[in-house]
Scaffold this motif. Structure first.
Motif, PDB file in Angstrom:
ATOM      1  N   LEU A 272     -71.818  -2.913  -4.697  1.00  0.00           N
ATOM      2  CA  LEU A 272     -71.698  -2.626  -3.272  1.00  0.00           C
ATOM      3  C   LEU A 272     -72.259  -1.238  -3.006  1.00  0.00           C
ATOM      4  N   GLY A 273     -72.419  -0.910  -1.746  1.00  0.00           N
ATOM      5  CA  GLY A 273     -72.926   0.404  -1.402  1.00  0.00           C
ATOM      6  C   GLY A 273     -72.250   0.957  -0.169  1.00  0.00           C
ATOM      7  N   VAL A 274     -72.323   2.268  -0.036  1.00  0.00           N
ATOM      8  CA  VAL A 274     -71.822   2.917   1.169  1.00  0.00           C
ATOM      9  C   VAL A 274     -72.989   3.056   2.148  1.00  0.00           C
ATOM     10  N   SER A 275     -72.832   2.490   3.303  1.00  0.00           N
ATOM     11  CA  SER A 275     -73.845   2.625   4.365  1.00  0.00           C
ATOM     12  C   SER A 275     -73.501   3.848   5.197  1.00  0.00           C
ATOM     13  N   THR A 276     -74.499   4.626   5.533  1.00  0.00           N
ATOM     14  CA  THR A 276     -74.285   5.807   6.363  1.00  0.00           C
ATOM     15  C   THR A 276     -75.351   5.851   7.451  1.00  0.00           C
ATOM     16  N   LEU A 277     -75.118   6.697   8.409  1.00  0.00           N
ATOM     17  CA  LEU A 277     -76.112   6.894   9.458  1.00  0.00           C
ATOM     18  C   LEU A 277     -77.426   7.383   8.862  1.00  0.00           C
ATOM     19  N   SER A 278     -77.323   8.163   7.789  1.00  0.00           N
ATOM     20  CA  SER A 278     -78.528   8.672   7.134  1.00  0.00           C
ATOM     21  C   SER A 278     -79.312   7.556   6.458  1.00  0.00           C
TER      22      SER A 278
ATOM     23  N   VAL B  56     -70.796  10.211  13.087  1.00  0.00           N
ATOM     24  CA  VAL B  56     -71.384   9.511  11.944  1.00  0.00           C
ATOM     25  C   VAL B  56     -70.369   8.517  11.400  1.00  0.00           C
ATOM     26  N   TRP B  57     -70.851   7.584  10.563  1.00  0.00           N
ATOM     27  CA  TRP B  57     -69.931   6.598   9.987  1.00  0.00           C
ATOM     28  C   TRP B  57     -70.263   6.351   8.534  1.00  0.00           C
ATOM     29  N   TYR B  58     -69.270   5.772   7.840  1.00  0.00           N
ATOM     30  CA  TYR B  58     -69.387   5.466   6.414  1.00  0.00           C
ATOM     31  C   TYR B  58     -68.911   4.026   6.222  1.00  0.00           C
ATOM     32  N   GLY B  59     -69.867   3.142   6.040  1.00  0.00           N
ATOM     33  CA  GLY B  59     -69.544   1.725   5.950  1.00  0.00           C
ATOM     34  C   GLY B  59     -69.613   1.195   4.540  1.00  0.00           C
ATOM     35  N   LEU B  60     -69.365  -0.080   4.414  1.00  0.00           N
ATOM     36  CA  LEU B  60     -69.439  -0.779   3.135  1.00  0.00           C
ATOM     37  C   LEU B  60     -70.399  -1.948   3.314  1.00  0.00           C
ATOM     38  N   VAL B  61     -71.394  -2.037   2.423  1.00  0.00           N
ATOM     39  CA  VAL B  61     -72.392  -3.105   2.504  1.00  0.00           C
ATOM     40  C   VAL B  61     -72.617  -3.720   1.134  1.00  0.00           C
ATOM     41  N   ALA B  62     -73.198  -4.912   1.145  1.00  0.00           N
ATOM     42  CA  ALA B  62     -73.567  -5.620  -0.078  1.00  0.00           C
ATOM     43  C   ALA B  62     -75.030  -6.036   0.043  1.00  0.00           C
ATOM     44  N   PRO B  63     -75.661  -6.390  -1.062  1.00  0.00           N
ATOM     45  CA  PRO B  63     -77.047  -6.862  -0.980  1.00  0.00           C
ATOM     46  C   PRO B  63     -77.157  -8.133  -0.146  1.00  0.00           C
ATOM     47  N   SER B  64     -78.266  -8.286   0.543  1.00  0.00           N
ATOM     48  CA  SER B  64     -78.520  -9.519   1.283  1.00  0.00           C
ATOM     49  C   SER B  64     -78.484 -10.693   0.314  1.00  0.00           C
ATOM     50  N   GLY B  65     -77.899 -11.789   0.743  1.00  0.00           N
ATOM     51  CA  GLY B  65     -77.773 -12.947  -0.132  1.00  0.00           C
ATOM     52  C   GLY B  65     -76.394 -13.082  -0.745  1.00  0.00           C
TER      53      GLY B  65
ATOM     54  N   ALA C  47     -73.854  -4.648  13.869  1.00  0.00           N
ATOM     55  CA  ALA C  47     -74.329  -4.244  15.195  1.00  0.00           C
ATOM     56  C   ALA C  47     -74.456  -2.727  15.287  1.00  0.00           C
ATOM     57  N   GLU C  48     -73.529  -1.999  14.650  1.00  0.00           N
ATOM     58  CA  GLU C  48     -73.601  -0.534  14.634  1.00  0.00           C
ATOM     59  C   GLU C  48     -74.867  -0.058  13.928  1.00  0.00           C
ATOM     60  N   ILE C  49     -75.163  -0.688  12.800  1.00  0.00           N
ATOM     61  CA  ILE C  49     -76.360  -0.321  12.043  1.00  0.00           C
ATOM     62  C   ILE C  49     -77.613  -0.551  12.884  1.00  0.00           C
ATOM     63  N   LYS C  50     -77.700  -1.706  13.513  1.00  0.00           N
ATOM     64  CA  LYS C  50     -78.869  -2.052  14.335  1.00  0.00           C
ATOM     65  C   LYS C  50     -79.028  -1.080  15.508  1.00  0.00           C
ATOM     66  N   LYS C  51     -77.928  -0.774  16.182  1.00  0.00           N
ATOM     67  CA  LYS C  51     -77.969   0.136  17.326  1.00  0.00           C
ATOM     68  C   LYS C  51     -78.475   1.517  16.918  1.00  0.00           C
ATOM     69  N   GLU C  52     -77.932   2.044  15.813  1.00  0.00           N
ATOM     70  CA  GLU C  52     -78.320   3.386  15.390  1.00  0.00           C
ATOM     71  C   GLU C  52     -79.755   3.424  14.856  1.00  0.00           C
TER      72      GLU C  52
END
Length: 327
Positions: free
Chosen positions: A91-97, A252-261, A304-309
């Protein structure tokens, strides 16, 4: 019981894929999970990740190992997540950066922040804060803005590097206020803060957790924060929105993401577990002490947050002609 809805006409392969995803989720996780933090240890992203990872591992019954992979404005670590096996164990941490700024600024980034990831949740949000060295001749934002406008090109703001979130906030601020302040990029937030503390640069638009200890010790003077309301620990510091700068008032935000699929069933399992962890009083207390606010929304909401930013940063990069120089 978990059900998969199969539309008429779909192949047996699709049915098998759906069934396999559910089966994997039923036994998931059966081994430790690696959580890639795309920045060095000790920063805000790392702090949030470690607070959540500890309790998430207990909730899931497997250790969540935090793996710091800094570099490239966060793009190196994010790229590793994008290319990882979509089985829920990386998994990974998604950030605004990583998922907006660097992707909008650097056309050569190795991943697509929308297509190459599946959002799990937004773990926490954090205010940005405008601080100045105490020697700066202004006690509040009104005095600061007047002084900067009277002295175009004289004052500088520090950032962690080109195409960093600090630069983006600084450029947004310049655009909204019509001011002329100089960008001084460093190789990381630490060196930038050190020079701000030492008086080599005048100001910084930083994540609050990174600057909070220096604000408390009065080594930095806060003038404004980017947050929906005034920050509990800084009740006398106005928000940018209060000051008429709503466009700068983006936290800013700190999210949790996984690889597509990654199977949707695993995404949902991770979402439920993470949201539960974020509701724990001990986790909320630790996040707030660090200057972050727990969130815990749905996969669709974080996507949606990722897309907007991403779209907002693409617009800003174009308007301000921000160039990525690879440094």
């Amino acid at each position: 019981m978990t059900f998969c809805l199969i539309k008429k006409g779909l192949t047996a392969l699709a049915v098998l894929s759906c069934s396999t995803g559910v089966a994997l989720a039923d036994t998931y996780p059966s081994k430790p999970i690696t959580l890639i933090v795309p920045f060095a240890a000790g920063g805000t992203t790392d702090i949030v990740a470690r607070i959540v990872a500890d309790k998430l591992g207990r909730e899931l019954g497997q250790t969540v190992i935090v793996d710091n992979r800094g570099g490239g404005g966060g793009s190196i670590g994010a790229g590793l997540v994008a290319k990882a096996s979509p089985d829920g164990y990386t998994l990974g941490v998604s950030t605004l950066s990583t998922h907006a700024v660097i992707a909008a600024c650097n056309p050569k980034v190795s991943y697509d922040p929308i297509k190459d990831f599946k959002a799990i949740t937004n773990m926490a949000g954090s205010p940005n804060v405008l601080t100045v060295n105490p020697k700066f001749p202004a006690q509040d934002f009104k005095q600061f803005l007047a002084y900067v406008k009277k002295n175009p090109g004289k004052f500088s703001y520090a950032t962690s590097g080109p195409c960093s979130i600090q630069q983006m906030v600084g450029e947004q601020f310049k655009m909204e206020t019509g001011t002329d302040i100089l960008h001084v990029p460093y190789r990381g937030a630490g060196p930038a803060l050190n020079d701000l503390l030492g008086g080599s640069v005048d100001m910084m638009f930083d994540n609050l957790p990174s600057s909070m200890s220096h604000i408390k010790s009065e080594r930095l003077r806060p003038l404004a924060v980017a947050w929906p309301t005034r920050v509990h620990n800084l009740p006398n510091v106005p928000t940018f929105k209060e000051l008429g700068l709503a466009a700068v008032n983006e936290p800013v935000w700190y999210g949790l993401v996984a690889p597509s699929g990654t199977p949707d069933a695993i995404i949902q399992k991770l979402n439920v577990a993470t949201v539960k962890v974020l509701k724990l009083p001990a986790v909320q207390e630790r996040l707030r002490e660090s200057g972050a606010e727990p969130v815990g929304n749905s996969p669709a909401q974080h996507a949606a947050e990722i897309k907007k930013e991403m779209e907002r940063m693409q617009t800003l990069v174009k308007k301000q002609n921000i160039q990525f120089d690879g440094s």
